[in-house]
Write an enzyme that holds these catalytic residues in place. Structure first.
Site, short mmCIF file in Angstrom:
data_model
loop_
_atom_site.label_atom_id
_atom_site.label_comp_id
_atom_site.label_asym_id
_atom_site.label_seq_id
_atom_site.Cartn_x
_atom_site.Cartn_y
_atom_site.Cartn_z
N CYS A 1 -4.94 -1.70 2.42
CA CYS A 1 -4.21 -0.94 3.43
C CYS A 1 -5.00 -0.76 4.72
O CYS A 1 -4.55 -1.12 5.80
CB CYS A 1 -3.84 0.42 2.83
N ALA B 1 10.16 -14.82 4.67
CA ALA B 1 10.73 -13.87 5.64
C ALA B 1 10.85 -12.48 5.04
O ALA B 1 11.80 -11.75 5.30
CB ALA B 1 12.08 -14.37 6.13
N GLY C 1 4.45 -13.28 -0.90
CA GLY C 1 4.37 -12.15 -1.84
C GLY C 1 2.93 -11.85 -2.24
O GLY C 1 1.99 -12.56 -1.85
N HIS D 1 17.03 17.91 21.28
CA HIS D 1 17.66 16.97 22.21
C HIS D 1 16.72 16.72 23.38
O HIS D 1 16.11 17.66 23.86
CB HIS D 1 18.97 17.59 22.73
C1 LIG Z 1 -0.44 -7.41 5.83
C2 LIG Z 1 -0.04 -6.24 4.99
C3 LIG Z 1 0.66 -5.20 5.56
C4 LIG Z 1 1.02 -4.09 4.80
N1 LIG Z 1 1.71 -3.08 5.41
C5 LIG Z 1 2.05 -1.99 4.69
C6 LIG Z 1 2.72 -0.90 5.30
O1 LIG Z 1 3.03 -0.92 6.50
N2 LIG Z 1 3.01 0.19 4.55
C7 LIG Z 1 2.68 0.25 3.22
O2 LIG Z 1 2.97 1.26 2.58
N3 LIG Z 1 2.04 -0.77 2.61
C8 LIG Z 1 1.71 -1.88 3.31
N4 LIG Z 1 1.03 -2.90 2.70
C9 LIG Z 1 0.74 -2.77 1.26
C10 LIG Z 1 -0.45 -1.85 1.03
O3 LIG Z 1 -1.57 -2.37 1.71
C11 LIG Z 1 -0.72 -1.74 -0.46
O4 LIG Z 1 0.44 -1.31 -1.12
C12 LIG Z 1 -1.83 -0.74 -0.75
O5 LIG Z 1 -3.03 -1.10 -0.10
C13 LIG Z 1 -2.06 -0.63 -2.26
O6 LIG Z 1 -3.08 0.25 -2.53
P1 LIG Z 1 -3.97 0.14 -3.84
O7 LIG Z 1 -4.91 1.29 -3.79
O8 LIG Z 1 -3.09 -0.02 -5.01
O9 LIG Z 1 -4.75 -1.25 -3.71
P2 LIG Z 1 -5.62 -1.91 -2.57
O10 LIG Z 1 -5.40 -1.29 -1.25
O11 LIG Z 1 -5.39 -3.38 -2.70
O12 LIG Z 1 -7.09 -1.56 -3.00
C14 LIG Z 1 -7.68 -2.07 -4.15
C15 LIG Z 1 -9.17 -2.08 -3.97
O13 LIG Z 1 -9.78 -2.36 -5.22
C16 LIG Z 1 -10.92 -3.15 -5.02
N5 LIG Z 1 -11.21 -3.83 -6.28
C17 LIG Z 1 -10.40 -4.68 -6.96
N6 LIG Z 1 -10.99 -5.06 -8.10
C18 LIG Z 1 -12.19 -4.44 -8.15
C19 LIG Z 1 -13.26 -4.45 -9.08
N7 LIG Z 1 -13.21 -5.14 -10.21
N8 LIG Z 1 -14.34 -3.70 -8.79
C20 LIG Z 1 -14.42 -2.98 -7.66
N9 LIG Z 1 -13.44 -2.95 -6.75
C21 LIG Z 1 -12.33 -3.66 -7.00
C22 LIG Z 1 -10.51 -4.09 -3.89
O14 LIG Z 1 -11.65 -4.60 -3.22
C23 LIG Z 1 -9.67 -3.16 -3.02
O15 LIG Z 1 -10.44 -2.56 -2.01
C24 LIG Z 1 0.65 -4.02 3.44
C25 LIG Z 1 -0.07 -5.07 2.85
C26 LIG Z 1 -0.42 -6.16 3.61
C27 LIG Z 1 -1.21 -7.26 2.98
#
Ligand SMILES: Cc1cc2nc3c(=O)[nH]c(=O)nc-3n(C[C@H](O)[C@H](O)[C@H](O)COP(=O)(O)OP(=O)(O)OC[C@H]3O[C@@H](n4cnc5c(N)ncnc54)[C@H](O)[C@@H]3O)c2cc1C
Length: 465
Positions: free
Chosen positions: A43, A185, A272, A444
């Site tokens: 994120c 898309a 995806g 408004h």
């Molecule tokens: C380009 C893009 C735009 C997006 N825009 C939006 C948006 O506008 N609004 C929205 O709500 N969501 C958006 N998202 C989705 C959002 O980023 C994710 O839903 C969110 O980050 C999920 O959070 P999380 O904590 O589950 O995982 P993540 O944010 O993926 O964090 C997981 C973390 O775990 C760490 N990790 C993984 N395995 C290990 C391990 N074995 N040991 C130590 N560390 C580990 C990784 O390094 C990572 O930092 C977007 C995603 C992308 C790619």
């Protein structure tokens, strides 16, 4: 190897993991968080925040270009140029500030952060390896929280690297390509595709479905489709991608099985994301899985006692605010609070141009659930504030039960509608009826008046249409 014991061990410092750790720390739970890359996760570092920064920069650049070609507002400006390196530095500065802020919040909450990759030994033991691959620490815990997030899906015929970009690459370009082909898309492909178009790049989008944003209802995505066409983005819908070569570009097959090539300097593959569940010993826990994601119950518990999971690793909707809400919920349960993760609605926002917001049920979803409902839309064309913002495209739509007017859902499309998500979410969580919104005084002139007017219209009492 150093040994450490804690009550809660969180794997992953994204919005799910870091929020869980902060809340746990605030509640006095001894907490260790392991992060292999950067605090903030997808994120903050390669997702929501940097993409919205790039979208904003692209929007400002395009406005400057429009002023250079004769603005109806009377603003006269010269042809703008873009210092891309500075744009990327500015975006990185925001990311830096936010990830630093997360570190500070974790420190303040007393959370111990370990930088390194977690390898699960069993449901209560994890080893942490540094960048050199050496296991430096073994952590034992009472509760293990999986918050490892997700990663972009690659196409087998076009692995990421070189000219084939993932969303991460598209967020830190060193030069702008002349021709960008976006595969997919969905919201990530379109948000970035639109931003690149505004930066002056020739953008072509290829999508297997017959529509853009195929998971959204068609009426809602129509204004996005029109805006894409107006902006010069070329669309190939109902087409599959076969591969890429430097000379011809992206090889595509359409629904009639005709094959053709789309020239491209860069290809953004945005088809995806998949939960990150392999490569760190998660398989050894033998958790219940559906496809690639970890199955959780209404408490965010996995099938193994003491092992919890939140965020993208638990599947759709893969959104930062869902991950955060789940993180807070898990921390409170570990502290002994009686909590469940059962939101009435999880908002979804596409930061396309125009923006799209969906909260709760669409009319079709409400009917499919066997509910007799009424729905009504109010167009921004009849909203004064939208006119002053040159943003009269789009509408707000409300869906409510016919018998008692309980609001089931909101949808909106238009410039700036992302900010309406808060009002939409609150009304649904609070069990508001159409009358509650219709009789709330909305300031408004604001876009929010369209929210009130949609509710009034559903009651047959619209004032401004
Ligand atoms: C380009 C893009 C735009 C997006 N825009 C939006 C948006 O506008 N609004 C929205 O709500 N969501 C958006 N998202 C989705 C959002 O980023 C994710 O839903 C969110 O980050 C999920 O959070 P999380 O904590 O589950 O995982 P993540 O944010 O993926 O964090 C997981 C973390 O775990 C760490 N990790 C993984 N395995 C290990 C391990 N074995 N040991 C130590 N560390 C580990 C990784 O390094 C990572 O930092 C977007 C995603 C992308 C790619």
């Amino acid at each position: 190897m150093k040994e450490l014991s804690t009550k809660l061990l969180v794997i992953g410092g994204g919005p799910g993991g870091y929020v869980a750790a902060i809340r746990a720390g605030q509640l006095g739970i001894p907490t260790v968080l392991v992060e292999g890359e950067r605090l903030g996760g997808t994120c903050l570092t390669i997702g929501c925040i940097p993409s919205k920064a790039l979208i904003h920069a692209a929007e400002v650049f395009e406005q400057a270009r429009q002023h250079a070609t004769g603005s109806p507002l009377g603003i006269r400006a010269g042809e703008p140029t873009l210092d891309l390196a500075q744009t990327v530095r500015w975006k990185d500065g925001i990311v830096q500030r936010l990830t630093g802020g997360v570190g500070g919040l974790l420190r303040k909450a007393g959370v111990q952060v370990l930088q390194g990759w977690a390898q699960i030994e069993d449901g209560k033991t994890v080893t942490v390896r540094g960048a050199d691959g050496q296991a430096a620490q073994r952590v034992r815990c009472e509760h293990l929280l999986l918050a490892t997030g997700s990663e972009p899906v690659a196409l087998p015929s076009m692995p990421f690297g070189g000219a084939i970009w993932s969303s991460t690459d598209a967020l830190s370009p060193d030069v702008l390509p002349r021709r960008l082909v976006v595969v997919g898309a969905g919201y990530i492909g379109l948000e970035l595709g639109i931003a690149y178009r505004k930066l002056g790049v020739e953008v072509t989008v290829v999508e297997a479905a017959q529509r853009v944003l195929p998971s959204y209802d068609e009426e809602l995505t129509q204004p996005v489709l029109e805006s894409l066409k107006k902006s010069g983005v070329v669309l190939h819908l109902g087409c599959s991608v076969l591969g890429w070569d430097e000379q011809h570009g992206v090889h595509v097959r359409n629904a009639r099985a005709d094959e053709f090539a789309l020239p491209a300097d860069r290809v953004l593959v945005a088809v995806g994301r998949r939960p990150r569940t392999t490569g760190f010993g998660l398989e050894s826990l033998q958790l219940d899985m559906t496809g690639r994601h970890v199955v959780i119950d209404a408490h965010c518990r996995t099938s193994m006692r003491g092992v919890w999971a939140i965020g993208d690793v638990t599947g759709e909707p893969m959104l930062a605010h869902r991950a955060m809400a789940q993180g807070e919920c898990v921390a409170e349960q570990i502290a002994g609070h009686n909590r469940r993760f059962e939101p009435m609605a999880i908002p979804a926002v596409c930061f396309t141009d125009p923006e799209v917001v969906v909260v709760g049920k669409t009319p079709a979803e409400a009917r499919a659930a066997g509910l007799e409902c009424i729905d009504a839309a109010f167009p921004f064309a009849a909203n004064g504030r939208a006119m002053t913002l040159e943003a009269t495209g789009g509408f707000v739509r409300v869906v409510a039960r016919k018998d008692n007017h309980l609001i089931l859902g909101w949808q909106a499309v238009g410039r700036g509608v992302a900010e309406l998500a808060a009002a939409f979410g609150q009304s649904i969580e609070m069990g508001a009826r159409l009358e509650d919104v219709a009789h709330t005084i909305h300031a408004h002139p604001t876009l929010g008046e369209a929210v009130q007017e949609a509710a009034l219209r559903a009651l047959g009492q619209a004032l401004h249409i």
